[in-house]
Design an enzyme around this catalytic site. Structure first.
Site, PDB file in Angstrom:
ATOM      1  N   ARG A 167      -1.497  -2.103   3.775  1.00  0.00           N
ATOM      2  CA  ARG A 167      -0.890  -2.702   2.579  1.00  0.00           C
ATOM      3  C   ARG A 167      -1.714  -3.885   2.091  1.00  0.00           C
ATOM      4  NH1 ARG A 167       4.502  -3.686   6.005  1.00  0.00           N
ATOM      5  NH2 ARG A 167       3.632  -1.860   7.027  1.00  0.00           N
ATOM      6  N   LYS A 219      -6.367   4.482   0.856  1.00  0.00           N
ATOM      7  CA  LYS A 219      -6.594   3.562   1.981  1.00  0.00           C
ATOM      8  C   LYS A 219      -7.815   4.025   2.765  1.00  0.00           C
ATOM      9  CE  LYS A 219      -4.544   2.082   6.411  1.00  0.00           C
ATOM     10  NZ  LYS A 219      -3.331   2.060   7.279  1.00  0.00           N
ATOM     11  N   LYS A 254      -3.585  -2.497  18.994  1.00  0.00           N
ATOM     12  CA  LYS A 254      -2.805  -1.315  19.342  1.00  0.00           C
ATOM     13  C   LYS A 254      -2.992  -0.979  20.816  1.00  0.00           C
ATOM     14  CE  LYS A 254      -3.084   1.067  14.850  1.00  0.00           C
ATOM     15  NZ  LYS A 254      -1.640   1.125  14.573  1.00  0.00           N
ATOM     16  N   ASP A 267      -1.816  -5.602  12.292  1.00  0.00           N
ATOM     17  CA  ASP A 267      -1.852  -4.138  12.301  1.00  0.00           C
ATOM     18  C   ASP A 267      -1.210  -3.545  11.040  1.00  0.00           C
ATOM     19  OD1 ASP A 267      -2.414  -1.639  13.240  1.00  0.00           O
ATOM     20  OD2 ASP A 267      -0.799  -1.583  14.728  1.00  0.00           O
TER      21      ASP A 267
HETATM   22  N1  BES Z   1      -2.628   3.134  10.351  1.00  0.00           N
HETATM   23  C1  BES Z   1      -1.394   2.665  10.834  1.00  0.00           C
HETATM   24  C2  BES Z   1      -0.249   3.639  10.581  1.00  0.00           C
HETATM   25  C3  BES Z   1      -0.173   4.822  11.504  1.00  0.00           C
HETATM   26  C4  BES Z   1       0.291   4.693  12.796  1.00  0.00           C
HETATM   27  C5  BES Z   1      -0.510   6.077  11.046  1.00  0.00           C
HETATM   28  C6  BES Z   1       0.397   5.795  13.611  1.00  0.00           C
HETATM   29  C7  BES Z   1      -0.382   7.185  11.861  1.00  0.00           C
HETATM   30  C8  BES Z   1       0.053   7.054  13.144  1.00  0.00           C
HETATM   31  C9  BES Z   1      -1.009   1.353  10.148  1.00  0.00           C
HETATM   32  O1  BES Z   1      -2.059   0.534   9.810  1.00  0.00           O
HETATM   33  C10 BES Z   1      -0.175   0.590  11.116  1.00  0.00           C
HETATM   34  O2  BES Z   1      -0.685   0.214  12.128  1.00  0.00           O
HETATM   35  N2  BES Z   1       1.092   0.399  10.772  1.00  0.00           N
HETATM   36  C11 BES Z   1       1.998  -0.277  11.619  1.00  0.00           C
HETATM   37  C12 BES Z   1       2.831  -1.194  10.767  1.00  0.00           C
HETATM   38  C13 BES Z   1       3.669  -2.154  11.564  1.00  0.00           C
HETATM   39  C14 BES Z   1       2.805  -3.159  12.253  1.00  0.00           C
HETATM   40  C15 BES Z   1       4.631  -2.839  10.613  1.00  0.00           C
HETATM   41  C16 BES Z   1       2.848   0.768  12.314  1.00  0.00           C
HETATM   42  O3  BES Z   1       3.210   1.770  11.690  1.00  0.00           O
HETATM   43  O4  BES Z   1       3.127   0.594  13.503  1.00  0.00           O
HETATM   44 ZN    ZN Z   2      -3.848   1.491   9.449  1.00  0.00          ZN
HETATM   45 MN    MN Z   3      -2.642  -0.759  11.380  1.00  0.00          MN
END
Ligand code: BES
Ligand code: ZN
Ligand code: MN
Length: 503
Positions: free
Chosen positions: A361, A275, A287, A357
């Site tokens: 995936r 990724k 965010k 966000d």
């Molecule tokens: N890059 C983030 C995942 C992440 C979050 C890694 C915090 C490390 C610390 C990913 O793209 C993301 O934002 N995931 C969301 C998914 C949700 C919207 C289903 C998450 O984990 O909040």
């Molecule tokens: Zn991310």
């Molecule tokens: Mn994200």
């Protein structure tokens, strides 16, 4: 000792060139070891029996005066100890003789010596005869991880270490195995340093174009074939999901493909997919501001693919390896993808983007479909995919998802061996229910509980033709707080895995 490998710095000023060698323990014992500093790792809770006289005398004196205790991580540095050739003698206590505890002790020892003038460090294990190639690997990892300093945008950072040579003292019978371990360790260390450096660079430096240029540079240096697909190429391939994430950014997306050929062309390759979100604002599903800076590390998976390609290209195992990095930014913009938008992935499956966000995936699914063309033996994707994985496993173990038990076992073993551990997570079909959508073949998010698993279930929908595993490194690719910075994980796990598959 056998001259082994050199830790070269590449374009990255990650430290001084370092040599790793063995020193065969001779008749004079440790007292005769010719190095600036002799670091003795101590196992047990007393002065080890059989420790050379001048060393045991110095250690016993320190213990009796209350300056040293046999507690893991405690260290002591002595100058000009009587009867010892090295001008500095250092002791550090280890919790056991295991490679992991040996690594931790070396980290503590090298930290105690860090700002000093040691150019040649010799390390010995006392109180155990168990030294082997795993200890050698652990030593190289410990030293190179500890001396790494990020300087690219901080010229005022501490000057790079002057340490140029590290020797592991061993018995003659052990030295061939240990030499191999040092060689492996040096390759991994180069890969880890590259991954850390890339991920540490801020998102205005480390852009998708930078990652592509870095891949090309690696290709030139190591004879890898590197191809970079531009937005237009991705459009032609039908990568509607990847491009939906990229469309909110002014930075050009890059789809990077790197190839290492170490075996016959006909041999099915291992494919790694990383990724490469160079910054994740969340997009329109933006965010919160707190700690958003850490989303520059959201290309940690991509960095680990570059790092592993580098390690493997240096170690030259007889295996074919392909690294794929879909790279872009996830930004809010007038042109950005919106919640509820439906896109068509390269596989033909449609996706309702309920949360912008959950972008990782969306870029990985098209990369997994692209990987099919290589008819791979195995595909492993590596991604800082979910905050939920951090909740599940914390910062110690990487989340491992694999439908195939044998592949899962192989990756877990590689993690244990590389001191870069993972933990298997479930993929029961029931978890897939959360991805249902009224407007597309699937939504891109499920309910909050089990979020790391639904993310993996989403990816699984694109892997019907693949022997696939997924590593969620959201908790392990970087550290927060005072020691904020990239770790280079899971380069050790991946390199170990690739080498173990070599013929
Ligand atoms: N890059 C983030 C995942 C992440 C979050 C890694 C915090 C490390 C610390 C990913 O793209 C993301 O934002 N995931 C969301 C998914 C949700 C919207 C289903 C998450 O984990 O909040
Ligand atoms: Zn991310
Ligand atoms: Mn994200």
């Amino acid at each position: 000792g056998v001259s082994l490998n050199r830790i070269t710095s590449g374009v990255f000023p990650v430290g001084r060139i370092m040599d790793f060698k063995t020193i065969v323990n001779g008749p004079g014992g440790l007292a005769a070891v010719a190095a600036d500093t002799l670091l003795v790792v101590l196992v047990g809770n007393a002065v080890p029996e059989g420790l050379d006289k001048p060393l045991s005398a110095a250690l016993a004196a320190a213990v009796s005066q209350g300056d040293f205790v046999f507690k893991a991580g405690h260290s002591l540095v002595l100058h000009g100890a009587a009867g010892i050739k090295a001008s500095r003698l250092a002791f550090v206590a280890a919790a056991s003789a295991s490679p992991k505890h040996f690594r931790n002790a070396v980290v503590a020892g090298v930290t105690a010596l860090k700002s000093g003038g040691t150019r040649h460090l010799a390390v010995a294990l006392a109180g155990s005869d168990d030294l082997d190639d795993a200890h050698a690997q652990a030593l190289v990892a410990a030293v190179s991880d500890t001396v790494y300093v990020y300087r690219h945008t901080k010229p005022s950072a501490p000057a790079p270490s002057v340490l140029a040579k590290v020797s592991l003292v061993c018995a003659k019978a052990q030295s061939a195995g240990i030499a191999g371990g040092l060689l492996h360790g040096a390759g991994v260390a180069e890969g880890v340093a590259l991954a850390r450096e890339c991920a540490n660079r801020p998102a205005n430096h480390c852009t998708p174009s930078f990652l592509a240029a870095e891949a090309k540079r690696l290709g030139k240096e190591f004879g890898l074939k590197v191809e970079v697909l531009e937005r237009k190429d991705c459009e032609k391939l039908g990568m509607g999901s990847f491009l939906a994430v990229a469309q909110g950014s002014h930075e050009a997306p890059k789809f990077i493909v790197m190839r290492y050929q170490g075996a016959a062309k006909t041999e099915a390759p291992i494919v790694l997919v990383g990724k490469g979100i160079t910054f994740d604002t969340g997009g329109i599903s933006i965010k919160p501001a707190g700690e958003m800076d850490e989303m520059k590390f959201d290309m940690g998976g991509a960095a680990s693919v570059l790092g592993t390609m580098r390690a493997v290209a240096q170690l030259k195992p007889k295996v074919n390896l392909i690294g794929i990095v879909p790279a872009c930014e996830n930004m809010p913009d007038g042109r950005a993808v919106k919640p509820g938008d439906v896109v068509t992935s390269m596989s033909g499956q449609t996706i309702e983007i309920l949360n912008t966000d959950a972008e990782g995936r969306l870029i990985l699914c098209d990369a997994l479909t692209y990987a099919e063309r290589f008819k791979p033996a195995v595909v492993v994707d590596i991604a800082t995919l979910t905050g939920a994985c951090v909740i599940a496993l914390g910062h110690q173990r990487t989340g491992l998802f694999a439908p195939d038990d044998a592949l899962a076992a192989e990756l877990l073993a590689a993690g244990e061996r590389g001191l870069d551990p993972a933990w298997r997570m479930p993929l029961d079909e029931e978890y897939d229910d959360g991805l249902k959508s009224n407007f597309a073949d699937m939504g891109n998010v499920g309910p909050r509980p089990g979020g790391a698993i639904t993310a993996a279930m989403f990816l699984k929908r694109f892997t019907a033709k693949l022997n696939w595993a997924h590593l969620d490194v959201a908790g392990t690719a970087w550290k927060s707080g005072a020691a904020k910075g990239a770790t280079g994980r899971p380069v050790p796990l991946l390199t170990q895995f690739v080498l173990s598959r070599a013929s």
